[in-house]
Design an enzyme around this catalytic site. Structure first.
Site, short mmCIF file in Angstrom:
data_model
loop_
_atom_site.label_atom_id
_atom_site.label_comp_id
_atom_site.label_asym_id
_atom_site.label_seq_id
_atom_site.Cartn_x
_atom_site.Cartn_y
_atom_site.Cartn_z
N CYS A 1 1.09 -45.82 -14.20
CA CYS A 1 1.82 -44.83 -15.00
C CYS A 1 1.98 -45.30 -16.44
CB CYS A 1 3.19 -44.58 -14.36
SG CYS A 1 4.20 -43.46 -15.32
N CYS B 1 0.36 -41.77 -16.80
CA CYS B 1 1.26 -40.76 -17.39
C CYS B 1 1.57 -41.00 -18.86
CB CYS B 1 2.59 -40.72 -16.64
SG CYS B 1 2.56 -41.28 -14.94
N LYS C 1 -1.44 -41.01 -21.33
CA LYS C 1 -1.97 -39.64 -21.22
C LYS C 1 -1.14 -38.68 -22.06
CE LYS C 1 -0.44 -36.91 -18.34
NZ LYS C 1 -0.63 -36.68 -16.93
N TYR D 1 -5.78 -32.47 -11.67
CA TYR D 1 -5.03 -32.43 -12.93
C TYR D 1 -5.52 -33.48 -13.92
CZ TYR D 1 -1.96 -36.41 -11.79
OH TYR D 1 -1.46 -37.67 -11.51
N GLU E 1 -6.62 -32.37 -17.58
CA GLU E 1 -5.86 -32.88 -18.73
C GLU E 1 -6.78 -33.60 -19.72
OE1 GLU E 1 -1.50 -33.52 -16.60
OE2 GLU E 1 -2.86 -35.21 -16.70
N HIS F 1 18.92 -16.72 -25.43
CA HIS F 1 18.10 -15.88 -26.30
C HIS F 1 18.08 -16.42 -27.72
CE1 HIS F 1 16.09 -12.23 -27.51
NE2 HIS F 1 16.92 -12.14 -28.54
N GLU G 1 13.84 -17.29 -21.02
CA GLU G 1 14.77 -16.24 -20.61
C GLU G 1 14.09 -15.24 -19.67
OE1 GLU G 1 16.15 -13.40 -23.74
OE2 GLU G 1 14.78 -14.50 -25.03
#
Ligand code: FAD
Length: 462
Positions: free
Chosen positions: A43, A48, A51, A180, A184, A439, A444
Site C-alpha cells: 500500500c 495505494c 498510485k 481496478y 487506474e 446545496h 445532494e
C-alpha cells in the site's frame, strides 16, 4: 508452558502486519516483526499511496483546460516525470519511517530481514542468520503481480511495481487487465500524456462492479482518448531492434509500444516461507487457508491480508489484523466482517461503490427499484467539459432498504466512504429521503431522487 522469545512474531511489514505488531506491542506483549523489503508494504511503497499521488499528477492537464472557462489563462504547461518520481519517493520514505518507528515506539522489535518458518514456533531471521521462537505467529506476507510466465515474451513486460519508477515516461503504453489496477494505470498514463491502450479478455472492464458504471466509464475513457480493446489477449510480446515492443494480440492486431504492463491479478506470497515445515495448509492458488477468525489449521499460526486472498484491500487487511488481536490477545474472539465493503476505482472519472450492483441485487431480491440520476456536475458547465456524473441507488422494494449505491464522477471515492455508513447500517430509501440535501453539491442527488427511474422484477426491467 514453553518460554518463547516473543509472544507474537509477525512476518511481513505491510498494512496488516504493521498494524498487528504495533497494537499488540502497545498491549505490553513481546512482539517482533520482520520485513524483507520496505516497511509499509504494498500500500505505502508500491500501491495505494503512490498510485493516488500519480492520479493527482495526471489530473492537472484537465484542470488547466477547465480553468479557461473560469476566466484563467494558463501558460504553456510542461511535465517532469522524474520530478514526480522524486517527490513520490520522498513521501513514501517519510511514511516508511513512520510505519517502522510506530512499531518500535510501541515497544516492538523490527527486523529488516526476510523471515521464514522452521516449525510452528521457530522463525529464521535470514539477515541475522539466526532463529527466534514465538508463542503466536502471524503471516502477513501480502501478494505480488501475476507474472504471466506462460506468455511468450513476458520478461519484456513491467508490472505495477515497476510502473511507478520507470527511468522515463514512455510515449506509448499497452496495459493488459480489466481490474481496478489496470484501469487506474491506464488513466494515469493517459493523463500524463502517454498514448495508452488497455486490453482486456472479458466483455467489459471492471467485472463485478455495476454495469452502468462500467459501461459509462469505458465510454468516457474512450472519449478522452484511451483505446480500450475487450475480448482480446496477448499472444506474445517481442522486442524490436529499436528497443520498443510489439504486443501481438489474439485478434491478429500488433500494437507497438515503449512499455507493456501486465495487471492481470495478484498471487499470494507463500513460496519458500517454510509453511510446509510448520504444517500450514494452502489453497488452490497458494493462498493461506484461514478460518473465520484468521486462524490457519495450525493452532498458533494466523494469517491476515492479501496472502489469504479474501478481499485484497488495505482497510480489509487492517480490519483483519485488529480482529486477530481481539481474538488472540484480548480474549474476545472476533470475526472480520467482509460484508458491504465500500470501495473506489481512482479512474477519471472515479467510481465509488458500496453494496450490491443492480445485477447482483436483481438476482438476490424479487423486485428492486433503481433510482438513477445522470447529469453534468456544476463544475463542468463553465469548464465546457461534456462529462456526465451518475448517481445510482439500488433499493430492495419489499424492505425499502438501500442495498447498493454507485457513483461515477468527481470525488466518487469520498462519497463511497460516507455512503458506506447508511448502507452498512441497513437504512432505507425513506431514511435517505428525509435527509436534508447539502446545496449546491453533486452529492445532494443522493437524497433527492424521489421516484424510481425503473424497477427490476424477477430479473426483468419493468
Ligand atoms: C497498484 C496497487 C494499487 C492499490 N490500490 C489500493 C487502493 O487504492 N485501496 C486499497 O484499499 N488497496 C489498494 N491496493 C491493495 C493494497 O495495497 C493491499 O491490499 C494491502 O497492501 C495488503 O496488505 P498486506 O498487509 O496483506 O500485504 P502487503 O502490504 O503486501 O505487505 C506484505 C509485506 O510482507 C513482506 N514480505 C513478504 N514475504 C516476507 C518474508 N518472508 N519475510 C519478511 N517480509 C516479507 C513484503 O515485502 C511486504 O512488504 C493496491 C495494490 C496495488 C498493487
Amino acid at each position: 508452558m514453553a518460554e518463547y522469545d516473543y509472544d507474537l512474531f509477525v512476518i511481513g511489514g505491510g498494512s496488516g502486519g504493521v498494524r498487528a505488531a504495533r497494537v499488540t506491542a502497545a498491549l505490553g506483549k513481546r512482539v517482533a516483526i520482520a520485513e524483507e523489503s520496505r516497511f509499509g508494504g504494498t500500500c505505502v511503497i508500491r500501491g495505494c499511496v503512490p498510485k493516488k499521488l500519480y492520479v493527482y499528477a495526471s489530473q492537472f492537464p484537465e484542470h488547466f483546460e477547465d480553468a479557461a472557462g473560469y476566466g484563467w489563462t494558463v501558460g504553456e504547461a510542461s511535465f517532469d516525470w522524474r520530478a514526480l518520481v522524486a517527490a513520490k519517493d520522498k513521501e513514501i520514505g517519510r511514511l516508511e519511517t513512520i510505519y517502522r518507528s510506530g512499531v518500535e515506539r510501541a515497544g516492538g522489535t523490527a527486523f529488516a530481514s526476510r523471515a521464514t518458518l522452521i516449525d510452528a514456533h521457530t522463525i529464521r531471521i535470514e539477515a541475522e542468520n539466526r532463529t527466534v521462537t514465538a508463542d503466536q505467529i502471524l503471516v502477513a506476507t501480502g501478494a505480488r503481480p501475476n507474472p504471466h510466465a506462460a506468455l511468450p515474451g513476458h520478461e519484456h513486460c513491467i508490472f505495477s511495481d515497476e510502473a511507478f519508477d520507470l527511468a522515463e515516461l514512455p510515449k506509448r503504453m499497452v496495459i493488459a487487465g480489466g481490474g481496478y489496477i489496470a484501469v487506474e494505470f491506464a488513466n494515469i498514463f493517459h493523463g500524463l500524456g502517454v498514448e495508452t491502450t488497455l486490453i482486456y479478455r472479458g466483455l467489459e472492464i471492471l467485472g463485478r462492479f455495476d454495469m452502468d458504471m462500467r459501461k459509462t466509464l469505458h465510454e468516457t475513457m474512450e472519449k478522452k482518448g484511451i483505446r480500450i480493446l475487450c475480448q482480446t489477449i496477448f499472444e506474445k510480446i517481442e522486442r524490436r531492434l529499436d528497443g520498443s515492443l510489439d504486443a501481438h494480440l489474439s485478434d491478429g492486431q500488433v500494437l507497438t509500444a515503449d512499455q507493456v504492463m501486465l495487471a492481470i491479478g495478484r498471487i499470494p506470497n507463500t513460496e519458500n516461507l517454510g509453511l510446509e515445515a510448520a504444517g500450514v495448509a494452502l489453497g488452490k492458488t497458494g493462498e493461506i487457508m484461514v478460518d473465520a477468525y484468521s486462524r490457519t489449521n495450525v493452532e498458533n499460526i494466523w494469517s491476515v491480508g492479501d496472502v489469504t486472498d479474501r478481499k485484497q484491500l488495505t482497510p480489509v487487511a487492517i480490519h483483519e489484523a485488529m480482529c486477530f488481536i481481539e481474538t488472540a490477545f484480548k480474549g474476545n474472539p472476533t470475526k472480520p466482517d467482509h460484508e458491504t465493503i465500500a470501495t473506489a476505482v481512482f479512474s477519471q472519472p472515479e467510481i465509488g461503490t458500496v453494496g450490491l450492483s443492480e445485477e447482483a441485487a436483481s438476482e438476490k431480491f424479487e423486485e428492486i427499484d433503481i433510482f438513477r440520476a445522470a447529469f453534468r456536475p456544476m463544475r463542468n458547465i463553465l469548464a465546457g467539459r461534456d462529462e456526465k456524473m451518475i448517481m445510482k441507488l439500488v433499493v430492495d422494494k419489499k424492505s425499502g432498504r438501500v442495498v447498493g449505491a454507485h457513483v461515477l464522477g468527481p470525488d466518487a471515492g469520498e462519497m463511497a466512504q460516507l455512503l458506506g455508513i447508511p448502507i452498512k447500517a441497513g437504512l432505507t430509501k425513506a431514511d435517505f429521503d428525509r435527509t436534508m440535501a447539502v446545496h449546491p453539491t453533486a452529492a445532494e442527488e443522493l437524497v433527492t431522487m424521489y421516484q424510481p427511474s425503473y424497477s427490476v422484477r424477477n430479473g426483468k426491467k419493468v
